[in-house]
Design a protein around this motif. Structure first.
Motif, PDB file in Angstrom:
ATOM      1  N   THR A  24       0.840  -1.183   0.000  1.00 16.44           N
ATOM      2  CA  THR A  24       0.000   0.000   0.000  1.00 16.44           C
ATOM      3  C   THR A  24       0.879   1.238   0.000  1.00 16.44           C
ATOM      4  N   PRO A  25       0.343   2.375  -0.490  1.00 15.94           N
ATOM      5  CA  PRO A  25       1.152   3.606  -0.476  1.00 15.94           C
ATOM      6  C   PRO A  25       1.724   3.927   0.895  1.00 15.94           C
ATOM      7  N   LYS A  26       0.945   3.716   1.946  1.00 17.78           N
ATOM      8  CA  LYS A  26       1.440   4.016   3.296  1.00 17.78           C
ATOM      9  C   LYS A  26       2.643   3.155   3.629  1.00 17.78           C
ATOM     10  N   ALA A  27       2.577   1.857   3.311  1.00 19.80           N
ATOM     11  CA  ALA A  27       3.695   0.962   3.610  1.00 19.80           C
ATOM     12  C   ALA A  27       4.921   1.321   2.784  1.00 19.80           C
ATOM     13  N   LEU A  84       8.979  15.008   2.962  1.00 16.37           N
ATOM     14  CA  LEU A  84       8.007  14.334   2.103  1.00 16.37           C
ATOM     15  C   LEU A  84       8.445  14.375   0.651  1.00 16.37           C
ATOM     16  N   ASP A  85       9.054  15.481   0.229  1.00 16.22           N
ATOM     17  CA  ASP A  85       9.559  15.582  -1.143  1.00 16.22           C
ATOM     18  C   ASP A  85      10.594  14.494  -1.423  1.00 16.22           C
ATOM     19  N   GLY A  86      11.533  14.346  -0.496  1.00 14.23           N
ATOM     20  CA  GLY A  86      12.590  13.361  -0.681  1.00 14.23           C
ATOM     21  C   GLY A  86      12.057  11.944  -0.694  1.00 14.23           C
ATOM     22  N   VAL A  87      11.121  11.667   0.186  1.00 22.96           N
ATOM     23  CA  VAL A  87      10.525  10.332   0.226  1.00 22.96           C
ATOM     24  C   VAL A  87       9.768  10.056  -1.062  1.00 22.96           C
ATOM     25  N   ALA A  88       9.021  11.044  -1.532  1.00 17.36           N
ATOM     26  CA  ALA A  88       8.261  10.870  -2.777  1.00 17.36           C
ATOM     27  C   ALA A  88       9.191  10.557  -3.941  1.00 17.36           C
ATOM     28  N   ARG A  89      10.300  11.265  -4.030  1.00 11.16           N
ATOM     29  CA  ARG A  89      11.257  11.015  -5.121  1.00 11.16           C
ATOM     30  C   ARG A  89      11.822   9.608  -5.040  1.00 11.16           C
ATOM     31  N   ASP A  90      12.185   9.178  -3.830  1.00 11.24           N
ATOM     32  CA  ASP A  90      12.834   7.879  -3.671  1.00 11.24           C
ATOM     33  C   ASP A  90      11.892   6.706  -3.905  1.00 11.24           C
ATOM     34  N   VAL A  98      -1.453  10.234   2.458  1.00 16.57           N
ATOM     35  CA  VAL A  98      -1.368   9.326   3.610  1.00 16.57           C
ATOM     36  C   VAL A  98      -0.648   9.967   4.799  1.00 16.57           C
ATOM     37  N   PHE A  99       0.266  10.897   4.514  1.00 18.28           N
ATOM     38  CA  PHE A  99       0.970  11.626   5.571  1.00 18.28           C
ATOM     39  C   PHE A  99       0.990  13.107   5.183  1.00 18.28           C
ATOM     40  N   GLY A 130       9.143   6.833  -5.835  1.00 22.61           N
ATOM     41  CA  GLY A 130       8.505   6.900  -7.134  1.00 22.61           C
ATOM     42  C   GLY A 130       7.047   7.285  -7.114  1.00 22.61           C
ATOM     43  N   LEU A 131       6.625   7.948  -6.057  1.00 25.39           N
ATOM     44  CA  LEU A 131       5.247   8.416  -5.954  1.00 25.39           C
ATOM     45  C   LEU A 131       5.199   9.923  -6.137  1.00 25.39           C
ATOM     46  N   ALA A 132       4.051  10.405  -6.559  1.00 22.50           N
ATOM     47  CA  ALA A 132       3.854  11.848  -6.621  1.00 22.50           C
ATOM     48  C   ALA A 132       3.751  12.395  -5.199  1.00 22.50           C
ATOM     49  N   LEU A 133       4.197  13.626  -5.006  1.00 22.19           N
ATOM     50  CA  LEU A 133       4.127  14.234  -3.678  1.00 22.19           C
ATOM     51  C   LEU A 133       2.689  14.235  -3.156  1.00 22.19           C
ATOM     52  N   THR A 134       1.727  14.445  -4.035  1.00 19.96           N
ATOM     53  CA  THR A 134       0.325  14.453  -3.609  1.00 19.96           C
ATOM     54  C   THR A 134      -0.099  13.091  -3.073  1.00 19.96           C
ATOM     55  N   ASP A 135       0.461  12.010  -3.636  1.00 18.11           N
ATOM     56  CA  ASP A 135       0.136  10.667  -3.139  1.00 18.11           C
ATOM     57  C   ASP A 135       0.708  10.447  -1.739  1.00 18.11           C
TER      58      ASP A 135
END
Length: 241
Positions: free
Chosen positions: A13-16, A36-42, A53-54, A44-49
């Protein structure tokens, strides 16, 4: 990585995904470097995704803190359950649970640092983190209570002077103040707990590597010495970590 959320196997899941990515970043960047930006990049999810969840970085940090406390506490609880089933005395139970926490700490240094290292600037852990954080001292308190009831404790040579040093919540959590000569056993238990965490900080952050030949054996020795403060004998033997 031996964490609660990363052990879910097929949980994608996106959260996991976000939490697993953030845990990997903790090792490299620490809690202060998490974004959150860095996590999204790593991951492969969009920042909005990720924000779905967070919504804020602190929400993600809180989830990681809770998972870390739950995972480390669960490791200790499993070790204690196994020791009890094997008929181990309280001292052996104490050694088993502290070894389990040590093993978890070395396997998950990023999460260990998050909960026991320097505070993350600007982050204030909410009340949701308190019950998970209580699992570690709860395991230790259970062993101390069992030793007290089972007559496995040696009376201390001196009691804590003056009035009680505890907040009412600590006394309530232990189940009340024992009678003399063990009326200060809760204070002594908190000393044991703080010694355990301080020892792990020294070992995980390599503060003893240049002065101790065998850190695993030194850990067992230190736990035995700290246990003497509550009148509990920890058995000696080969370290199995």
């Amino acid at each position: 990585m031996d964490s609660a959320a990363s052990s879910t196997g097929d949980d994608v899941t996106p959260k996991a995904v976000v939490k697993d990515t953030a845990r990997r970043q903790l090792v490299k960047l620490g809690g202060a470097g998490l974004s959150l930006d860095g996590v999204a990049r790593d991951c492969g999810l969009a920042l909005t995704d990720v924000e779905a969840v967070f919504p804020h970085r602190d929400d993600l940090l809180t989830a990681l803190v809770i998972d870390a406390y739950d995972a480390s506490g669960a490791a200790m609880e499993r070790a204690d359950e196994a020791a009890v089933k094997a008929g181990a005395p309280a001292g052996a139970r104490l050694l088993a649970v502290t070894r389990a926490l040590r093993q978890w700490s070395f396997a998950n240094p990023g999460e260990f640092t998050l909960i026991y290292g320097s505070p993350v600037p600007g982050y204030h852990a909410p009340q949701d983190t308190v019950p998970p954080a209580s699992r570690t001292p709860g395991v230790l308190a259970g062993i101390v209570r069992s030793a007290l009831v089972g007559g496995e404790l040696t009376p201390p040579r001196r009691a804590v002077p003056g009035p009680p040093l505890l907040l009412p919540a600590a006394v309530e959590a232990f189940g009340g103040v024992p009678e003399a000569p063990f009326s200060d056993i809760i204070e002594r238990g908190i000393v044991l707990w703080s010694n355990l965490i301080g020892l792990l900080v020294f070992q995980v952050f390599s503060r003893t590597h240049d002065s101790v030949r065998d850190e695993a054996a030194f850990f067992d020795y230190s736990i035995a010495v700290a246990a003497e403060g509550i009148g509990l004998v920890v058995p000696s033997g080969d370290n199995t970590d």
